[in-house]
Scaffold this motif. Structure first.
Motif: not given
Length: 294
Positions: A210-218, A271-277, A177-182, A236-241
């Motif tokens: 915390r919601v971490y955005f654009r989290a790595p897939n592992e 998948q928190v931000e953005p919403f999928v459309y 999670l290092e260097n991610l925005a949350y 598919g899930f861009a984020d992590a909690v």
């Protein structure tokens, strides 16, 4: 039998491993791997389909919103927190047994009760795939080609990992999670940059949310004094909690067993931000895989 379907649950068995899924919410309520239960479910939870409340623990499926519904969108105005997927009764659509493992596919389509709180058409399929060394959960969302509007949604697999004997939440850390925005739901801070290589599951009064955005897939969860780690692999899930309520808030959760907050940590693909459309005729897939390494 590798798959046993009852009136309330579906159980998958593969050697010494097993998974049990409640039809309410298609909530995974047990994952036994290597002779140990790996998920936490509060003893106060009611898994019966006749009960309308969400199951506290396991892997609740949050859809079409994560957290409180947005107040600025009328489409979501009648929804409860985390949406309706985790409290709706799903049907068993398919089951398969092969050399690769055992899987069951669950399906949810709009019912009259769902239509009363959410007006858009959709089809959800959720595959629970028990393999020799891993558990793979796959959410598939479709917006029918007959739909007249895009389908917006958030999604999360809200996984409650049971902690090993003698381990408490502050003894747990998460790598990746290092260097991610949350966003920090405890402090209210938005878009903070994580500077730690290992994020310790602790915070004010023991609470972390915390919601971490654009989290790595592992992502890897580690336990102090333990060699075994939990590896989460997502797509598919861009984020992590990362979430644990701590003792102060945890003791106020009505359906939490006494001291239950000390027995789990949530590490979830979302998948928190953005919403999928999803435009009409389109689909989306999110996959979440759990494995254990020594």
């Amino acid at each position: 039998m590798p798959v046993n379907v009852s009136s309330e649950t579906v159980k998958l068995s593969l050697g010494a491993s097993s998974v049990e899924v409640a039809l309410k919410g298609a909530t995974v309520i047990s994952y036994v791997h290597d002779g140990r239960e790996r998920l936490f479910v509060s003893s106060k939870s009611d898994i019966r389909t006749s009960d309308s409340t969400a199951i506290r623990g396991g892997v609740p499926l949050c859809w079409p919103v994560f957290g409180p519904p947005p107040s600025d969108n009328e489409l979501f105005s009648k929804l409860k927190q985390h949406g309706f997927a985790r409290t709706s009764v799903w049907e068993v659509a398919d089951q398969q047994d092969s050399q690769e493992g055992v899987k069951v596919v669950f399906k949810l389509s709009p019912t009259e009760a769902i239509k009363s709180v959410f007006k858009l058409p959709f089809t959800l399929t959720y595959t629970v795939d028990l393999r020799p060394y891993t558990l793979v959960l796959t959410l598939h969302v479709e917006n029918p080609s007959s739909a007249v509007a895009a389908l917006p949604f958030q999604a999360a697999l809200h996984t409650y990992f049971r902690l090993p004997q003698g381990v408490r939440p502050p003894d747990v850390s998460v790598d990746g999670l290092e260097n991610l925005a949350y966003n920090d739901k405890v402090s209210g801070e938005q878009k903070v940059t994580e500077r730690r290589k290992e994020v310790v599951v602790d915070g004010p009064n023991g609470e972390i949310d915390r919601v971490y955005f654009r989290a790595p897939n592992e992502l890897v969860m580690r336990f102090k004094g333990q060699a075994e780690t939990v590896k989460v692999t997502k797509s598919g899930f861009a984020d992590a909690v990362v979430w644990n309520p701590g003792p102060k808030k945890g003791s106020t959760i009505a359906d939490m067993e006494e001291g239950g907050y000390d027995r789990y940590v949530c590490l979830e693909g979302c998948q928190v931000e953005p919403f999928v459309y999803l435009d009409p005729g389109k689909d989306w897939t999110g996959t979440y895989e759990v494995s254990f390494d020594q």
